[in-house]
Scaffold this motif. Sequence first.
Motif, PDB file in Angstrom:
ATOM      1  N   GLU A 132       0.932  -0.807   0.659  1.00 54.54           N
ATOM      2  CA  GLU A 132      -0.018   0.115   0.333  1.00 54.54           C
ATOM      3  C   GLU A 132       0.811   1.290  -0.314  1.00 54.54           C
ATOM      4  N   LEU A 133       2.123   1.264   0.259  1.00 53.72           N
ATOM      5  CA  LEU A 133       3.045   2.174   0.648  1.00 53.72           C
ATOM      6  C   LEU A 133       3.856   2.206  -0.434  1.00 53.72           C
ATOM      7  N   LYS A 134       3.594   1.553  -1.055  1.00 50.59           N
ATOM      8  CA  LYS A 134       4.336   1.720  -3.036  1.00 50.59           C
ATOM      9  C   LYS A 134       3.737   1.883  -3.604  1.00 50.59           C
ATOM     10  N   THR A 135       2.155   2.130  -3.584  1.00 46.73           N
ATOM     11  CA  THR A 135       0.933   2.067  -4.561  1.00 46.73           C
ATOM     12  C   THR A 135       0.860   3.545  -4.375  1.00 46.73           C
ATOM     13  N   GLY A 136       0.283   3.541  -2.740  1.00 47.71           N
ATOM     14  CA  GLY A 136      -0.073   5.138  -2.750  1.00 47.71           C
ATOM     15  C   GLY A 136      -1.079   4.938  -1.961  1.00 47.71           C
TER      16      GLY A 136
END
Length: 302
Positions: free
Chosen positions: A29-33
Amino acid sequence: LEIMPRSTDPGVLEDLWLAQGYSPLTVEELKTGAKGSNDPSLWRLLGLDPLNTPPSPPLMVEPEERKERPMQSTIFYLSPQALEDLKKASTEEPFGRVSTNDALMALLWRSIIRARFPSNTSSTDTDEAILDTTYDGRAGFSPDLPFTYMGSLIFTCTARMQRSQLVSPTASLASVAHEIRQAAKNIDSSRMHAAFGLAVSIPDYTKLTYPFATFAGAEVCITSWIAWSMFDLDFGPIFANGGRPDFVRPPRQEFDAVCRRCVVLPLQSHGGCEVLISLVADEMQRLEQDPELARFACVACH
């Protein structure tokens, strides 16, 4: 003063946050925003660049360059009367009331920007000026957070103005202080909770960068200790002055290779305060000669 339960427990923040129904973000989720984790304003609230920000060239000052443009630190003093006059000058219609700290931030922000960007060297009149100030989130994070909580819950409050507007002779201190007060008002519990969610989800803190750790741009970062009760400390009768501090003097040069620096030192027992500022030497020379700053502050020492 009675110390409330969990006042020294850093885990109380996450427990209160989880009790509101939040949960940490996954690495994916952090990587994909996802879930707003790519919101630059939330990262800025943490005092961080977004996790996926592309690496930029190093902006630290090299030793040889530091010799050519050395840093200088100066401590300015504002008397109780000067602080009162400053607050009056920063409170006018239609802008409404501001705190003494807001007024001081306004004075320092535009005085430092004027010193850094004199009119004959300004590249453009439309550059954005940014002010980052420390914001204590303990009072607004949760009503269940003990008011005697001893941990840090510092966020970064960011105000923005066009540089030409900030330093304009026709712009009042009240208009600048109003922008700072509005930026602080925008930091409510939901914003703090969202930013806290990013903080507890970051998998690797070694890869983080900081937007204010640079000599580039028209950004000023001010740390305010004005509300700290440092002069109420009592180190015992074996010391002079009954064991109470006369002054607060933080180290001056530890950030010289990284960024300029401005620290508002704690309010003194008589009601005055000092401000430590570190700038490039020619900028400091202009700052010490700034007529608006000299109206309220005087040079205490170098």
